[in-house]
Design a protein around this motif. Structure first.
Motif, PDB file in Angstrom:
ATOM      1  N   GLY A  11      54.038   4.640  56.304  1.00 33.51           N
ATOM      2  CA  GLY A  11      53.014   4.238  57.672  1.00 33.51           C
ATOM      3  C   GLY A  11      52.453   4.517  58.131  1.00 33.51           C
ATOM      4  O   GLY A  11      51.561   4.823  59.237  1.00 33.51           O
ATOM      5  N   GLY A  12      51.075   5.486  56.922  1.00 32.22           N
ATOM      6  CA  GLY A  12      50.670   5.832  57.783  1.00 32.22           C
ATOM      7  C   GLY A  12      48.767   5.901  57.609  1.00 32.22           C
ATOM      8  O   GLY A  12      47.641   5.687  58.099  1.00 32.22           O
ATOM      9  N   SER A  13      48.706   4.107  57.842  1.00 31.46           N
ATOM     10  CA  SER A  13      47.927   3.025  57.346  1.00 31.46           C
ATOM     11  C   SER A  13      47.289   2.870  58.981  1.00 31.46           C
ATOM     12  O   SER A  13      45.878   3.091  60.082  1.00 31.46           O
ATOM     13  CB  SER A  13      48.211   1.897  56.790  1.00 31.46           C
ATOM     14  OG  SER A  13      49.388   1.193  57.313  1.00 31.46           O
ATOM     15  N   ARG A  14      48.173   2.923  60.046  1.00 27.36           N
ATOM     16  CA  ARG A  14      47.314   2.451  61.363  1.00 27.36           C
ATOM     17  C   ARG A  14      48.307   3.602  62.393  1.00 27.36           C
ATOM     18  O   ARG A  14      49.576   3.758  62.184  1.00 27.36           O
ATOM     19  CB  ARG A  14      47.993   1.024  62.134  1.00 27.36           C
ATOM     20  CG  ARG A  14      47.320  -0.253  60.298  1.00 27.36           C
ATOM     21  CD  ARG A  14      47.166  -1.365  60.899  1.00 27.36           C
ATOM     22  NE  ARG A  14      48.786  -2.015  60.791  1.00 27.36           N
ATOM     23  CZ  ARG A  14      49.929  -2.034  61.018  1.00 27.36           C
ATOM     24  NH1 ARG A  14      49.888  -2.528  63.044  1.00 27.36           N
ATOM     25  NH2 ARG A  14      50.803  -2.608  61.128  1.00 27.36           N
ATOM     26  N   ILE A  16      50.697   6.191  65.224  1.00 27.58           N
ATOM     27  CA  ILE A  16      51.250   7.027  64.675  1.00 27.58           C
ATOM     28  C   ILE A  16      50.631   7.831  63.466  1.00 27.58           C
ATOM     29  O   ILE A  16      50.325   8.806  63.378  1.00 27.58           O
ATOM     30  CB  ILE A  16      52.197   7.744  65.140  1.00 27.58           C
ATOM     31  CG1 ILE A  16      51.931   7.026  67.157  1.00 27.58           C
ATOM     32  CG2 ILE A  16      52.940   8.577  65.370  1.00 27.58           C
ATOM     33  CD1 ILE A  16      53.262   6.636  67.730  1.00 27.58           C
ATOM     34  N   GLY A  17      50.964   7.148  62.300  1.00 25.32           N
ATOM     35  CA  GLY A  17      50.831   7.195  60.764  1.00 25.32           C
ATOM     36  C   GLY A  17      49.156   7.421  60.502  1.00 25.32           C
ATOM     37  O   GLY A  17      49.453   8.852  60.309  1.00 25.32           O
ATOM     38  N   ASN A  38      48.978  -4.021  54.577  1.00 26.52           N
ATOM     39  CA  ASN A  38      47.700  -3.447  56.054  1.00 26.52           C
ATOM     40  C   ASN A  38      46.843  -2.947  54.457  1.00 26.52           C
ATOM     41  O   ASN A  38      46.917  -1.508  54.465  1.00 26.52           O
ATOM     42  CB  ASN A  38      47.372  -3.367  56.937  1.00 26.52           C
ATOM     43  CG  ASN A  38      46.234  -3.287  57.035  1.00 26.52           C
ATOM     44  OD1 ASN A  38      45.238  -3.161  56.614  1.00 26.52           O
ATOM     45  ND2 ASN A  38      46.000  -3.739  58.655  1.00 26.52           N
ATOM     46  N   ASP A  62      57.442  -0.659  50.493  1.00 27.64           N
ATOM     47  CA  ASP A  62      57.931  -1.147  51.851  1.00 27.64           C
ATOM     48  C   ASP A  62      59.460   0.113  52.165  1.00 27.64           C
ATOM     49  O   ASP A  62      59.837  -0.225  50.850  1.00 27.64           O
ATOM     50  CB  ASP A  62      58.509  -2.152  51.660  1.00 27.64           C
ATOM     51  CG  ASP A  62      59.374  -3.286  52.830  1.00 27.64           C
ATOM     52  OD1 ASP A  62      60.275  -1.814  53.374  1.00 27.64           O
ATOM     53  OD2 ASP A  62      60.570  -3.977  52.771  1.00 27.64           O
ATOM     54  N   VAL A  63      59.672   1.101  53.153  1.00 25.51           N
ATOM     55  CA  VAL A  63      60.233   1.890  53.322  1.00 25.51           C
ATOM     56  C   VAL A  63      61.776   0.851  53.087  1.00 25.51           C
ATOM     57  O   VAL A  63      63.003   1.706  52.950  1.00 25.51           O
ATOM     58  CB  VAL A  63      60.703   2.636  54.256  1.00 25.51           C
ATOM     59  CG1 VAL A  63      59.013   3.865  53.475  1.00 25.51           C
ATOM     60  CG2 VAL A  63      60.381   2.289  55.622  1.00 25.51           C
ATOM     61  N   GLY A  64      62.167  -0.327  53.384  1.00 22.60           N
ATOM     62  CA  GLY A  64      63.042  -1.359  53.172  1.00 22.60           C
ATOM     63  C   GLY A  64      64.051  -1.152  52.032  1.00 22.60           C
ATOM     64  O   GLY A  64      64.605  -1.887  51.881  1.00 22.60           O
ATOM     65  N   ILE A 113      64.765  -0.703  57.464  1.00 21.56           N
ATOM     66  CA  ILE A 113      62.988   0.049  57.485  1.00 21.56           C
ATOM     67  C   ILE A 113      63.481   1.206  58.924  1.00 21.56           C
ATOM     68  O   ILE A 113      62.783   2.819  57.647  1.00 21.56           O
ATOM     69  CB  ILE A 113      62.897  -0.901  57.659  1.00 21.56           C
ATOM     70  CG1 ILE A 113      62.022  -1.896  56.965  1.00 21.56           C
ATOM     71  CG2 ILE A 113      61.378   0.332  58.181  1.00 21.56           C
ATOM     72  CD1 ILE A 113      61.189  -3.113  57.484  1.00 21.56           C
ATOM     73  N   SER A 145      62.021   8.334  69.146  1.00 27.55           N
ATOM     74  CA  SER A 145      61.640   7.116  70.341  1.00 27.55           C
ATOM     75  C   SER A 145      62.562   7.873  71.005  1.00 27.55           C
ATOM     76  O   SER A 145      63.709   7.925  71.176  1.00 27.55           O
ATOM     77  CB  SER A 145      61.498   5.800  69.642  1.00 27.55           C
ATOM     78  OG  SER A 145      61.331   5.361  70.946  1.00 27.55           O
ATOM     79  N   VAL A 191      56.486   5.958  74.999  1.00 29.46           N
ATOM     80  CA  VAL A 191      55.334   5.115  75.398  1.00 29.46           C
ATOM     81  C   VAL A 191      53.624   5.147  74.597  1.00 29.46           C
ATOM     82  O   VAL A 191      52.944   6.265  75.123  1.00 29.46           O
ATOM     83  CB  VAL A 191      55.179   3.559  76.369  1.00 29.46           C
ATOM     84  CG1 VAL A 191      54.112   3.033  76.273  1.00 29.46           C
ATOM     85  CG2 VAL A 191      56.237   3.515  76.524  1.00 29.46           C
ATOM     86  N   ILE A 192      53.229   5.058  73.463  1.00 28.11           N
ATOM     87  CA  ILE A 192      52.191   5.415  73.018  1.00 28.11           C
ATOM     88  C   ILE A 192      51.412   3.817  72.741  1.00 28.11           C
ATOM     89  O   ILE A 192      52.359   3.625  71.726  1.00 28.11           O
ATOM     90  CB  ILE A 192      52.374   6.251  71.929  1.00 28.11           C
ATOM     91  CG1 ILE A 192      53.621   7.343  71.730  1.00 28.11           C
ATOM     92  CG2 ILE A 192      51.280   6.938  70.939  1.00 28.11           C
ATOM     93  CD1 ILE A 192      53.107   7.887  72.924  1.00 28.11           C
ATOM     94  N   HIS A 197      53.618  -2.357  69.894  1.00 28.42           N
ATOM     95  CA  HIS A 197      53.902  -3.847  70.611  1.00 28.42           C
ATOM     96  C   HIS A 197      53.727  -4.633  70.995  1.00 28.42           C
ATOM     97  O   HIS A 197      54.575  -5.430  70.720  1.00 28.42           O
ATOM     98  CB  HIS A 197      53.039  -3.293  72.174  1.00 28.42           C
ATOM     99  CG  HIS A 197      53.259  -1.108  72.515  1.00 28.42           C
ATOM    100  ND1 HIS A 197      54.702  -0.804  72.442  1.00 28.42           N
ATOM    101  CD2 HIS A 197      52.760  -0.449  72.290  1.00 28.42           C
ATOM    102  CE1 HIS A 197      54.904   0.752  72.494  1.00 28.42           C
ATOM    103  NE2 HIS A 197      53.665   0.815  72.599  1.00 28.42           N
TER     104      HIS A 197
END
Ligand code: NAP
Length: 250
Positions: A11-14, A16-17, A38, A62-64, A113, A145, A191-192, A197
């Motif tokens: 999930g490095g595309s958007r 926190i990643g 994405n 997909d990590v799922g 996931i 989290s 909360v980041i 969200h």
């Protein structure tokens, strides 16, 4: 640059990643930028890294999906020929709901996931980094989290439970591979301000939650990245099995 350590960020595309990928490159890592859908966002992260003189490439997966995970690590082997770090960052929330309103499909997707994906990615990383497997060591950081502590009632208890599983997984895996050159830690963001969200149907959640946070503001993706890069670094050489709250006091 060819000897530079290699980091895979799921999930490095958007969000926190993406912040982790950019800071990792600035600190000298070569970066594999995983994304689910994405491609434009992943390509933008890669372009920014390359523009700064770093090395990166994007990997769809997909990590799922267990097959995607195997292919993703194979792609890192093919491209960079080594692996020194993994950040299990990819994760999802869902629409606010009570537990008695949740479908089995929703709960299974959340766990597949957020939990199974992270466990399978960590297993692939250990197969490459652990001295038991002929590796030269490395570090794993799991993104948990504060929901794991708070429980997120009436919002997403399934998500909170998935992150509590990540906490326990972090402690157990850390102890399992502690003598094999692999450190395993986690960060618990509060909360980041990211798009997660909105993906759960609450686009203003970061702003709305600010009054309930002791520091009276949401955090930034970059503030999480700072903690992650610390845990990946040599400065954290005696830290394993730790879970660091980065939550403005929440
Ligand atoms: P985000 O802005 O929604 O970004 C999610 C990232 O994960 C995207 O790069 C997305 O890829 C990727 N992704 C989603 N599902 C995936 C899958 N099945 N396989 C591979 N990649 C997948 O989320 P974020 O806020 O940065 O959250 C990152 C992590 O921090 C998550 O584990 C989340 O639970 C945790 N966290 C976030 C907060 C917060 O307030 N933001 C708080 C605590 C913990 P695409 O771009 O291709 O969609």
């Amino acid at each position: 640059m060819t000897d530079a350590p290699v980091l895979l960020v799921t999930g490095g595309s958007r969000g926190i990643g993406a912040a982790i990928c950019l800071l990792a490159s600035a600190k000298g890592w070569r970066v594999a930028v995983n994304y689910a859908a994405n491609q434009a966002a992943a390509d933008a992260v890669v372009s920014t890294i390359e523009a700064g003189g770093g090395a990166a490439f994007a990997i769809k997966g997909d990590v799922g999906n267990a097959g995607d995970i195997v292919a993703m690590f194979q792609a890192v082997d093919d491209r960079f020929g080594r692996l020194d770090g993994l950040v299990n960052n990819a994760g999802i929330v869902d629409a606010p709901a009570r537990v008695d309103e949740m479908s089995v499909e929703r709960i299974e997707r959340m766990m597949r996931i957020n939990v199974t994906g992270s466990v399978l990615c960590a297993a692939e990383a250990v197969r490459r980094m652990s001295s038991r497997h002929g590796g030269t060591g490395g570090a794993i950081v799991n993104i948990s989290s504060m929901a794991a502590i708070i429980g997120s009632p009436s919002q997403y208890v399934d998500y909170a439970a998935s992150k509590a599983a990540i906490d326990t997984f972090t402690i157990g895996l850390a102890r399992e591979v502690a003598t094999e050159g692999v450190r395993v830690n986690a960060v618990r963001p509060g909360v980041i301000a990211t798009e997660i969200h909105a993906s759960g149907g609450l686009p203003d959640r970061a702003r709305d939650m600010a009054p309930s946070i002791p520091m009276q503001r949401a955090g930034t993706a970059e503030e999480i990245a700072d903690a992650v890069l610390y845990l990946l670094s040599q400065e954290a050489s005696y830290i394993t099995g730790s879970i660091l709250n980065v939550s403005g006091g929440r």
